[in-house]
Enzyme design. Sequence first.
Site, PDB file in Angstrom:
ATOM      1  N   PRO A  94     -42.070  90.688 136.369  1.00 26.71           N
ATOM      2  CG  PRO A  94     -40.964  91.259 138.662  1.00 26.71           C
ATOM      3  CD  PRO A  94     -42.052  90.402 137.906  1.00 26.71           C
ATOM      4  CD  GLU A 121     -39.727  86.927 147.794  1.00 33.98           C
ATOM      5  OE1 GLU A 121     -39.853  87.176 148.199  1.00 33.98           O
ATOM      6  OE2 GLU A 121     -39.613  88.283 148.092  1.00 33.98           O
ATOM      7  NE  ARG A 159     -58.990 102.903 126.428  1.00 29.49           N
ATOM      8  CZ  ARG A 159     -58.072 103.188 124.848  1.00 29.49           C
ATOM      9  NH1 ARG A 159     -56.945 102.570 124.231  1.00 29.49           N
ATOM     10  NH2 ARG A 159     -58.844 104.657 124.708  1.00 29.49           N
ATOM     11  CG  ASP A 174     -56.114 104.739 121.938  1.00 29.09           C
ATOM     12  OD1 ASP A 174     -57.425 106.415 122.281  1.00 29.09           O
ATOM     13  OD2 ASP A 174     -56.132 103.906 122.530  1.00 29.09           O
TER      14      ASP A 174
HETATM   15  N1  ADE Z   1     -44.975  91.920 139.072  1.00 27.56           N
HETATM   16  C1  ADE Z   1     -44.220  92.669 139.490  1.00 27.56           C
HETATM   17  N2  ADE Z   1     -43.678  93.283 139.379  1.00 27.56           N
HETATM   18  C2  ADE Z   1     -44.342  93.014 137.853  1.00 27.56           C
HETATM   19  C3  ADE Z   1     -44.712  93.989 136.977  1.00 27.56           C
HETATM   20  N3  ADE Z   1     -43.720  94.886 136.251  1.00 27.56           N
HETATM   21  N4  ADE Z   1     -45.169  92.976 135.912  1.00 27.56           N
HETATM   22  C4  ADE Z   1     -45.998  92.583 135.655  1.00 27.56           C
HETATM   23  N5  ADE Z   1     -45.892  91.440 137.043  1.00 27.56           N
HETATM   24  C5  ADE Z   1     -45.105  92.360 138.109  1.00 27.56           C
END
Ligand code: ADE
Length: 257
Positions: A94, A121, A159, A174
């Site tokens: 994230p 984590e 794709r 797209d």
């Molecule tokens: N791992 C946990 N959440 C994630 C996300 N939003 N994007 C990529 N990998 C992740």
Amino acid sequence: MKFEVFTLLPEVFPPYLESSILKRARERGLISVGVHNIREHTHDKHHVADDTPYGGGGGMVMKPEPVFEAVESVLGQNPLQTTGTPVPIILLTPQGRVFTQRVAEELSQHEHIALICGRYEGVDERIRERLVTDEISIGDYVLTGGELPAMILIDAVSRLLPRVLGDPTGAEDDSHSMGLLEYPHYTKPAEFRGWKVPEVLQSGNHARINQWRREQSLLRTLRRRPDMLEKAELSEKDIKFVEGQKAKVKENNISDL
Ligand code: ADE
């Protein structure tokens, strides 16, 4: 195009990769996906791939040795210095740059990509600093791991490759590829429960159909994603249409388009 996935959950990949378009793409040799179990590169009795964080605090952290070893066993000791274009080694996290259609297009130019799925984590920072060349997030929310994000990336990139989609126009029309959302689609029947397909689509007049689709695309983007419209490449005709729509809203004092 070759994807190498490094994960602690290899079993989650086959069901999706063995379905539909990705299955066909693999069978036709257009893509290949190697799924590598990081745990197979642990050397202790219990195959431990995570450990507690230095400095304390909750949660577990993915250990560096099995991740380095797994990647090096596939890409070689010095993945950054292999001949030809370096293979991007992407950590799904994230904290990465946000995955968009532009990023998918960029990645589709590579022949070979490695994807590391984070779990727990987080991962030991040395993986980030010394192994990974890019970090990608699929959006501002936190999942339990990088497996679904890796699958999403593989799907979106695959794709875009020539011949993966059955339609010869491929992914050109797209949503997002032209910086606009796609126009509405209809198929048979021409009338369903009294709801009719717009007359213009049945007219056979391709100039009118193209104009209607363009306007619907602009209108839909204006309503749903005005942020995209600001960045899209618009012709003078497009701008005129959009300004006309905005003026209409103002004139009638209605909040919705
Ligand atoms: N791992 C946990 N959440 C994630 C996300 N939003 N994007 C990529 N990998 C992740």
